[in-house]
Design a protein around this motif. Structure first.
Motif, PDB file in Angstrom:
ATOM      1  N   GLU A 130      29.612   3.388  -1.460  1.00  0.00           N
ATOM      2  CA  GLU A 130      28.883   4.122  -2.487  1.00  0.00           C
ATOM      3  C   GLU A 130      29.524   5.485  -2.756  1.00  0.00           C
ATOM      4  O   GLU A 130      29.826   6.222  -1.836  1.00  0.00           O
ATOM      5  CB  GLU A 130      27.457   4.318  -1.990  1.00  0.00           C
ATOM      6  CG  GLU A 130      26.567   4.995  -2.983  1.00  0.00           C
ATOM      7  CD  GLU A 130      25.227   5.316  -2.332  1.00  0.00           C
ATOM      8  OE1 GLU A 130      24.716   4.469  -1.570  1.00  0.00           O
ATOM      9  OE2 GLU A 130      24.708   6.417  -2.591  1.00  0.00           O
ATOM     10  N   ASP A 145      26.492  -6.116  -0.889  1.00  0.00           N
ATOM     11  CA  ASP A 145      25.702  -5.453  -1.955  1.00  0.00           C
ATOM     12  C   ASP A 145      26.555  -4.592  -2.865  1.00  0.00           C
ATOM     13  O   ASP A 145      26.111  -3.530  -3.296  1.00  0.00           O
ATOM     14  CB  ASP A 145      24.619  -4.533  -1.370  1.00  0.00           C
ATOM     15  CG  ASP A 145      23.785  -5.223  -0.328  1.00  0.00           C
ATOM     16  OD1 ASP A 145      23.556  -6.426  -0.505  1.00  0.00           O
ATOM     17  OD2 ASP A 145      23.370  -4.560   0.636  1.00  0.00           O
ATOM     18  N   THR A 187      28.591   2.175  -7.069  1.00  0.00           N
ATOM     19  CA  THR A 187      27.287   2.842  -7.055  1.00  0.00           C
ATOM     20  C   THR A 187      26.452   2.390  -5.872  1.00  0.00           C
ATOM     21  O   THR A 187      25.451   2.998  -5.542  1.00  0.00           O
ATOM     22  CB  THR A 187      26.513   2.565  -8.350  1.00  0.00           C
ATOM     23  OG1 THR A 187      26.541   1.170  -8.597  1.00  0.00           O
ATOM     24  CG2 THR A 187      27.131   3.309  -9.512  1.00  0.00           C
ATOM     25  N   GLN A 188      26.847   1.285  -5.240  1.00  0.00           N
ATOM     26  CA  GLN A 188      26.075   0.777  -4.132  1.00  0.00           C
ATOM     27  C   GLN A 188      26.928  -0.155  -3.304  1.00  0.00           C
ATOM     28  O   GLN A 188      27.871  -0.769  -3.813  1.00  0.00           O
ATOM     29  CB  GLN A 188      24.897  -0.007  -4.706  1.00  0.00           C
ATOM     30  CG  GLN A 188      23.668   0.042  -3.851  1.00  0.00           C
ATOM     31  CD  GLN A 188      22.551  -0.697  -4.541  1.00  0.00           C
ATOM     32  OE1 GLN A 188      22.279  -0.487  -5.711  1.00  0.00           O
ATOM     33  NE2 GLN A 188      21.926  -1.588  -3.823  1.00  0.00           N
ATOM     34  N   GLU A 353      19.549  -0.309   5.868  1.00  0.00           N
ATOM     35  CA  GLU A 353      20.821  -0.938   5.502  1.00  0.00           C
ATOM     36  C   GLU A 353      21.480  -1.465   6.772  1.00  0.00           C
ATOM     37  O   GLU A 353      21.380  -0.841   7.832  1.00  0.00           O
ATOM     38  CB  GLU A 353      21.764   0.101   4.876  1.00  0.00           C
ATOM     39  CG  GLU A 353      21.263   0.736   3.609  1.00  0.00           C
ATOM     40  CD  GLU A 353      21.358  -0.172   2.401  1.00  0.00           C
ATOM     41  OE1 GLU A 353      21.871  -1.310   2.540  1.00  0.00           O
ATOM     42  OE2 GLU A 353      20.901   0.248   1.322  1.00  0.00           O
ATOM     43  N   ALA A 388      17.068  -2.416  -3.875  1.00  0.00           N
ATOM     44  CA  ALA A 388      17.894  -1.230  -3.674  1.00  0.00           C
ATOM     45  C   ALA A 388      17.082   0.048  -3.828  1.00  0.00           C
ATOM     46  O   ALA A 388      16.112   0.096  -4.576  1.00  0.00           O
ATOM     47  CB  ALA A 388      19.041  -1.220  -4.667  1.00  0.00           C
ATOM     48  N   THR A 390      16.204   3.499  -5.243  1.00  0.00           N
ATOM     49  CA  THR A 390      16.502   4.254  -6.457  1.00  0.00           C
ATOM     50  C   THR A 390      15.868   5.626  -6.320  1.00  0.00           C
ATOM     51  O   THR A 390      14.866   5.788  -5.630  1.00  0.00           O
ATOM     52  CB  THR A 390      15.935   3.596  -7.731  1.00  0.00           C
ATOM     53  OG1 THR A 390      14.513   3.575  -7.627  1.00  0.00           O
ATOM     54  CG2 THR A 390      16.470   2.200  -7.925  1.00  0.00           C
TER      55      THR A 390
END
Ligand code: ADP
Ligand code: MG
Length: 848
Positions: A130, A145, A187-188, A353, A388, A390
């Motif tokens: 990320e 992911d 972004t992830q 995670e 996810a 946010t």
């Protein structure tokens, strides 16, 4: 992933070398470095050197080969100083650029290491996570992911979920799902990517989007001084003509050719004295050396103008987590309403995670491990779905196959997560009360919930559709960094407001704020409240409020804008991908070198290599010092040029013949040889004034040279002019045949005045003795002072004096020179004393 990583050894160094030869470096455009020759030519094109050369040529024409030769030696001296200076500046700037070059983690020869993205070659294995901006195209070897934002290439704002490459193309689009593209963002998630294309061969390179070179913008200061230089040059032209004409008519007994040449020479002398060619040098040298010194203190300036802006910062918006606090989290409290702590912890662990990046998640897993809940136990089976995190929802969750059940575990901010939990009013109140009481002690509170869908069909599509069983609360401790309290104190005394911005709850934020000395009396504005405010209301609010909680990155942007609209100069920290816009719009965007994302680093003006709040404060202090020094140096250059320029003007005006003039071109050049290094080396190093952080920030629109400082410089210059020209003129009048002695008197006064000027001009308010104390350890100041004295001795009392058309003054005359120089400069100490008194009475006056 670990076992696979073992199999992934990456390239060997021999392979890297071969690939490098085949494909070159991973750059869109090779850097071209300026050669020594072009640099020299550049320096030689400066008007100053044209004048110098012209002057020596004229000497040769006049048949005074010796003078011409001396002149040329000086010219070489000045050119060398300039070239060395330029070369040093260039080197510094290049080193700075390399320091901020993006890095990428790769596996080579089986070992993970960080390398400069430029060094990537096809075949390399990159590890991305990320916040990384991809530096090359590549196929995905492993991923978890992984989601990327490819809008820079595709214009598609929606993130793309990526898949591992199977060798076949599963995408129905030009843009493949198993490929990561240079210029796009992660972004992830995480992934291992095998580089396929680098440099201009990448899709990004093909578009040529970034090929446009970055134009080094001129700083506001540079623009301002460019104006001054132009104006001076224009005046120089006028005076050139004037002096030329006057000289021409002063010497009717010379031949016409002789008269012409003498007039041109007099004009050139004056023009040389008039052009403040030091100004542009001062700026580039001061700013780049300043940036270099900051880099050594772990603050990397990406744009030179920021060095200037730093000193004007009035508001410092900082993230709580990681900047004010240590970002070393530990679980310090757990609360399960039903007393079932182990289940609470297991649910918490399952909601983490698997490969956590966030210190909070790491802390949670550590806590689980201490209770005997291992990661193998938690993450040993299949992950079915992920919800996810946010910024808006402030929660996340996972659905796992876990011990023959399907378990949905979720965690997040109590406000949001409790909404998903099936609770009676009473239970809910109990949970909220507990959360509030934990928060009030400064803990970050996370709520944990769980559900067990009977079948995969019952797994909710979105986390917000879930109906959870509330498992309890977890309180995490993240203590403030050492010394933050003192640093915030320094800021308040320096008139800089520190505003804390956090995604955490208001109570947690307020408690931490109190611990570090940020006043919370104006209350806390939450993200939700902020959302409801109009821009005008927000502008009013930001005048007093120091704490913003439950904020999302979009709010940061509004806070920056509101502050800026109020006329503040805003520095703002940020680490996440979404912080980039706010960092860009702040006057000084500050990214974190350690925990920050590549994207935030790219958007920032300043990168904090050590993530410490203290470094920000130090940087502001240095920004003030550098600006001060630029101002002082510009004032100095102004002052010292006045006696030189006016002497060159006055003598011919008074009808003094060319051979008896006060300053011949030689002497002007000699003085330049002193002035140049004085400002670019000595004044650049002046240490900060003692009270530099005890005065309010300078006005952002303050001009470098206000009428007041300019006026003071002029007065100082005129005083030195009166002393030096006076010494020359009076001596000359009494002994008209001894122009060299008269000249020595005047020149001696200017040189010694220059020496005093450095000391007394090193502060606007401090007394000379305080300044000397402050400068005690500045070697360059003393070396240059000694150098001036040595030079004066050499040119007056050795055979050099004959060459330079000077003569040795007697002891008494020398004393006169010294006294005149001292008086012409040190009266300024009285002005400073008055200023000090005024400031003191202002400070003691009530309501001041
Ligand atoms: P900060 O600005 O202090 O770094 P963040 O934006 O990281 O705050 O987090 C804001 C809030 O979001 C936290 O207080 C917490 O309630 C929630 N949160 C953050 N990270 C996680 C996570 N990994 N899992 C669950 N909740 C989280
Ligand atoms: Mg955070």
């Amino acid at each position: 992933m670990d076992d696979v990583k073992k199999a992934l050894n990456g390239l060997t160094s021999a392979e890297v070398k071969k690939q490098r030869e085949l494909f070159g470096t991973n750059e869109l455009q090779a850097e071209k470095s300026e050669t020594f020759l072009t640099k020299t030519l550049e320096v030689l094109r400066e008007p100053m050197f044209l004048l110098l050369i012209a002057a020596s040529v004229i000497y040769f024409l006049l048949g005074e080969a010796r003078d011409g030769a001396i002149m040329l030696i000086f010219v070489v001296g000045i050119i060398s100083i300039d070239i060395i200076q330029e070369w040093k500046t260039d080197k510094t700037l290049r080193a700075l650029k390399n320091l901020s070059a993006p890095l990428i983690t790769v596996i080579r020869e089986g070992v993970e290491s960080e390398i400069d993205s430029k060094e990537l070659v096809p075949g390399d294995l990159m590890i991305v996570h990320e916040g990384v901006k991809l530096p090359a195209d590549g196929v995905i070897v492993r991923q978890s992911d992984l989601r990327t934002d490819e809008s820079t290439l595709t214009g598609e704002p929606e993130g793309v979920w990526k898949t591992v490459s199977t060798g076949q193309d599963v995408s129905d689009d030009y843009w493949r799902l198993d490929t990561c593209y240079a210029g796009t963002l992660v972004t992830q998630g995480t992934a291992v990517v095998r580089v396929t294309k680098t440099g201009t061969a990448t899709e990004y390179g093909k578009i040529g989007a970034a090929v446009a070179t970055v134009i080094e913008e001129k700083t506001p200061l540079q623009k301002q001084t460019a104006g001054i230089v132009k104006a001076s040059a224009a005046i120089a032209v006028v005076l050139f003509l004037l002096v030329g004409i006057v000289t021409f008519f002063n010497i009717p007994d010379h031949s016409l050719g002789g008269r012409l040449i003498e007039s041109v020479l007099a004009g050139i002398t004056l023009s040389m004295a008039m052009i403040p060619e030091e100004f542009p040098v001062i700026l580039t040298v001061f700013l780049s050396m300043g940036a270099w010194r900051l880099a050594k203190k772990d603050a990397l300036v990406k744009r030179l103008p920021s060095v200037e802006t730093l000193g004007a910062v009035t508001v410092l918006c900082v993230d709580k987590t990681g900047t004010i606090t240590q970002n070393k989290m530990t679980v310090s409290e757990t609360w399960a309403p039903d007393g079932d702590e182990p289940t609470l912890c297991e649910a918490m662990g399952l909601a983490c995670e698997t490969k956590p990046y966030d210190p909070m998640e790491k802390a949670m897993l550590t806590y689980c491990r201490e209770l005997g809940i291992t990661e193998e136990h938690l993450f040993g089976e299949d992950l079915i779905t992920e919800y996810a995190f946010t910024d808006e929802l402030k929660m996340m969750g996972h659905v796992w196959h876990h011990e023959n059940e399907i378990i949905l575990a979720a965690k997040g901010s109590p406000e949001h997560l409790l909404d998903l939990c099936a609770l009676t009013d009473e239970e809910r109140r109990a949970a909220e009360d507990k959360a509030a009481s934990l928060s009030k002690t400064g803990l970050r509170v996370i709520a944990v919930g769980m559900m067990k869908p009977d079948s995969p069909a019952q797994i909710p599509e979105k986390l917000t559709d879930a109906r959870l069983h509330f498992r309890g609360l977890v309180g995490l401790l993240d203590p403030p960094r050492d010394g933050v309290r003192d640093d915030i104190d320094v800021c308040s005394r320096a008139g800089i407001r520190v505003v804390m911005i956090t995604g955490d709850s208001g109570e947690t934020a307020a408690s931490i704020a109190r611990q570090v000395g940020i006043p919370d009396d104006a209350g806390v504005v939450t993200g939700d409240r902020l959302e409801d405010m109009s821009d005008e209301e927000l502008r009013e609010k930001v005048k007093t409020v120091r704490i913003f909680s439950r904020v999302i990155p979009a709010h940061k942007m509004r806070i920056v804008k509101a502050l800026k609209a109020n006329g503040e100069v805003v520095a703002m920290t940020g680490d996440g991908v979404n912080d980039a816009p706010a960092l860009k719009s702040a006057d000084i965007g500050i990214a974190m070198g350690k925990r920050g994302s590549e994207v935030s680093r790219e958007a920032a003006d300043l990168i904090l290599m050590d993530d410490r709040f203290k470094t920000i404060v130090e940087t502001v202090r240095d920004g003030r010092r550098i600006y001060d020094n630029i101002r002082k140096a510009v004032g100095y250059v102004f002052t010292i040029h006045i006696p030189i320029a006016f002497s060159a003007l006055l003598a011919p005006m008074l009808g003094i013949g060319p051979a008896s003039l006060f300053l011949l071109p030689l002497h002007v050049v000699l003085l330049e040889l002193v002035i140049d290094p004085t400002c670019s080396v000595v004044l650049e190093r002046l240490p900060a004034e003692t009270a530099i952080m005890q005065r309010p920030p300078r006005k952002p629109d303050a001009r470098l040279l206000t009428r007041k400082t300019l006026g003071m410089s002029v007065v100082q210059g005129l005083a030195i002019l009166a002393a030096s020209f006076g010494a020359y003129y009076i001596t000359f009048m009494s002994q008209p045949s001894n122009a060299p002695l008269a000249r020595s008197m005047g020149l001696g006064v200017i040189l010694l005045a220059n020496l005093f000027l450095v000391f007394t001009g090193s502060s606007d308010t401090e007394s000379l003795f305080v300044s000397i104390g402050r400068l005690k350890r500045e070697k360059t100041v003393w070396i240059s002072s000694f150098g001036i004295i040595l030079m004066l001795t050499l040119i007056l009392y050795t055979p050099l004096s004959g060459f330079l058309k000077l003569a040795a003054p007697s002891g008494l005359q020398l004393l006169t020179i010294l006294c005149l120089a001292a008086v012409s400069v040190l009266w300024y100490e009285l002005v400073k004393a008055v200023r000090r008194r005024r400031r003191r009475s202002e400070m003691s006056a009530p309501n001041a």
